[in-house]
Design an enzyme around this catalytic site. Structure first.
Site, PDB file in Angstrom:
ATOM      1  N   HIS A 142       0.832  -1.203   0.000  1.00 54.15           N
ATOM      2  CA  HIS A 142       0.000   0.000   0.000  1.00 54.15           C
ATOM      3  C   HIS A 142       0.877   1.269   0.000  1.00 54.15           C
ATOM      4  CE1 HIS A 142      -3.618   2.360   1.352  1.00 54.15           C
ATOM      5  NE2 HIS A 142      -2.645   3.151   1.788  1.00 54.15           N
ATOM      6  N   GLU A 143       1.827   1.325   0.927  1.00 54.46           N
ATOM      7  CA  GLU A 143       2.659   2.534   1.056  1.00 54.46           C
ATOM      8  C   GLU A 143       3.533   2.753  -0.177  1.00 54.46           C
ATOM      9  OE1 GLU A 143       2.324   4.897   3.286  1.00 54.46           O
ATOM     10  OE2 GLU A 143       0.680   3.688   4.046  1.00 54.46           O
ATOM     11  N   HIS A 146       1.611   4.261  -3.053  1.00 61.08           N
ATOM     12  CA  HIS A 146       1.473   5.729  -2.949  1.00 61.08           C
ATOM     13  C   HIS A 146       2.663   6.410  -3.634  1.00 61.08           C
ATOM     14  CE1 HIS A 146      -2.098   6.325  -0.632  1.00 61.08           C
ATOM     15  NE2 HIS A 146      -1.655   5.793   0.496  1.00 61.08           N
ATOM     16  N   GLU A 204      -6.239   6.448  -1.782  1.00 63.12           N
ATOM     17  CA  GLU A 204      -6.296   5.326  -0.833  1.00 63.12           C
ATOM     18  C   GLU A 204      -6.778   4.060  -1.528  1.00 63.12           C
ATOM     19  OE1 GLU A 204      -5.313   4.858   2.474  1.00 63.12           O
ATOM     20  OE2 GLU A 204      -4.245   6.539   1.615  1.00 63.12           O
TER      21      GLU A 204
HETATM   22 ZN   LIG Z   1      -2.616   5.212   2.180  1.00 69.58          ZN
END
Ligand SMILES: [Zn+2]
Length: 274
Positions: A142-143, A146, A204
């Site tokens: 996830h990170e 980004h 997100e």
């Molecule tokens: Zn996030």
């Protein structure tokens, strides 16, 4: 390239025209996004902040720490999976100049981040919530998404436009105080600005979707994501951690994750055959 100040209507129109032309199609998500800053500039700025963060926080040495080893192992496997994904989909790499580093720091906060340039930090406070390696893989997927999906650049660009800042190549040196404040708000370890900006929900969702796929490709069971986000939600309490403030764990998040699970499971099953 130098951007005009919004002195009159003409320059406002000009600014809007520039903004539209600065909307680029993201190579991984396919979404058009406003990215006004050269990535190498952001990577330089990130590196400075990363180095000063490491000076102020105790980094757990790799040798002799199973947890630090795990963070490093998971991070490298996710980075490898992303390279494979780009290769398979014939996507031009946005991160070929990344110099990956994966650190565990002793810090009670529930947090983790990846800066543009590939500098990844996991706080020890996250590990009791992650509980297992697959959940950590989901968080790092996830990170890192980004970063490679240029979400920071997009947020910084939106914030700069909202503040009517003049953006030029020497932006960070010309008005360093304002520039650094803006940068820290978006990229800093306690960045919360994303939650206020309109694209944060989209970002997100993208980070969840691709993070799940990268974790699965790296050989981690993506179904662990559901339990992880439920544990995150439970960890909120009365004073939710910063990470939770920018990553609200609600029914919508779980539903969206579940909607990508079949695809992620296909990658997971394929990873077992490799
Ligand atoms: Zn996030």
């Amino acid at each position: 390239m130098s951007f005009p100040q919004m002195k009159n209507r003409c320059s406002l129109l000009f600014t809007i025209a520039i903004m539209l032309s600065a909307c680029n199609q993201n190579s991984i998500t396919g979404r058009r996004q406003l990215t006004l800053f050269p990535e190498n500039l952001l990577q330089q700025q990130s590196l400075t902040q990363y180095q000063s963060f490491l000076k102020q926080n105790r980094v757990v040495p790799l040798s002799g720490s199973k947890d630090a080893e795990m963070v490093n192992r998971v991070g490298r496997r996710i980075a490898g999976a992303i390279s494979n994904y780009y290769e398979k989909k014939k996507i031009k790499s946005d991160f070929s100049n990344y110099k990956w580093e994966f650190n565990l720091v002793e810090n009670k906060e529930i947090n983790a981040w990846c800066m543009p340039g590939g500098k990844v930090v996991v706080y020890s406070g996250l590990l009791p919530i992650a509980q297992n390696e697959a959940s950590l893989a989901v968080v790092l997927g996830h990170e890192i998404t980004h970063a490679i999906a240029l979400h920071g650049n997009e947020r910084l660009s939106q914030a700069a436009v909202a503040q009517g800042l003049q953006i030029a190549g020497d932006f960070f040196t010309q008005d360093s105080e304002r520039a650094n404040a803006l940068f820290n708000n978006v990229f800093g370890p306690t960045a919360a600005v994303g939650v206020l900006l309109p694209n944060s929900r989209k970002q997100e969702h993208e980070a969840d979707e691709f993070g799940l796929i990268f974790a699965a490709m790296a050989g981690y069971d993506p179904r662990e994501a559901i339990g992880f986000w439920k544990r995150m939600s439970a960890a909120g309490g009365t004073k939710p951690p910063e990470f939770l403030a920018t990553h609200p764990s609600d029914e919508n998040r779980i539903k969206a994750l579940q909607s990508h699970m079949n695809e992620a499971m296909t990658y997971y099953e394929a990873s077992k055959r490799n």
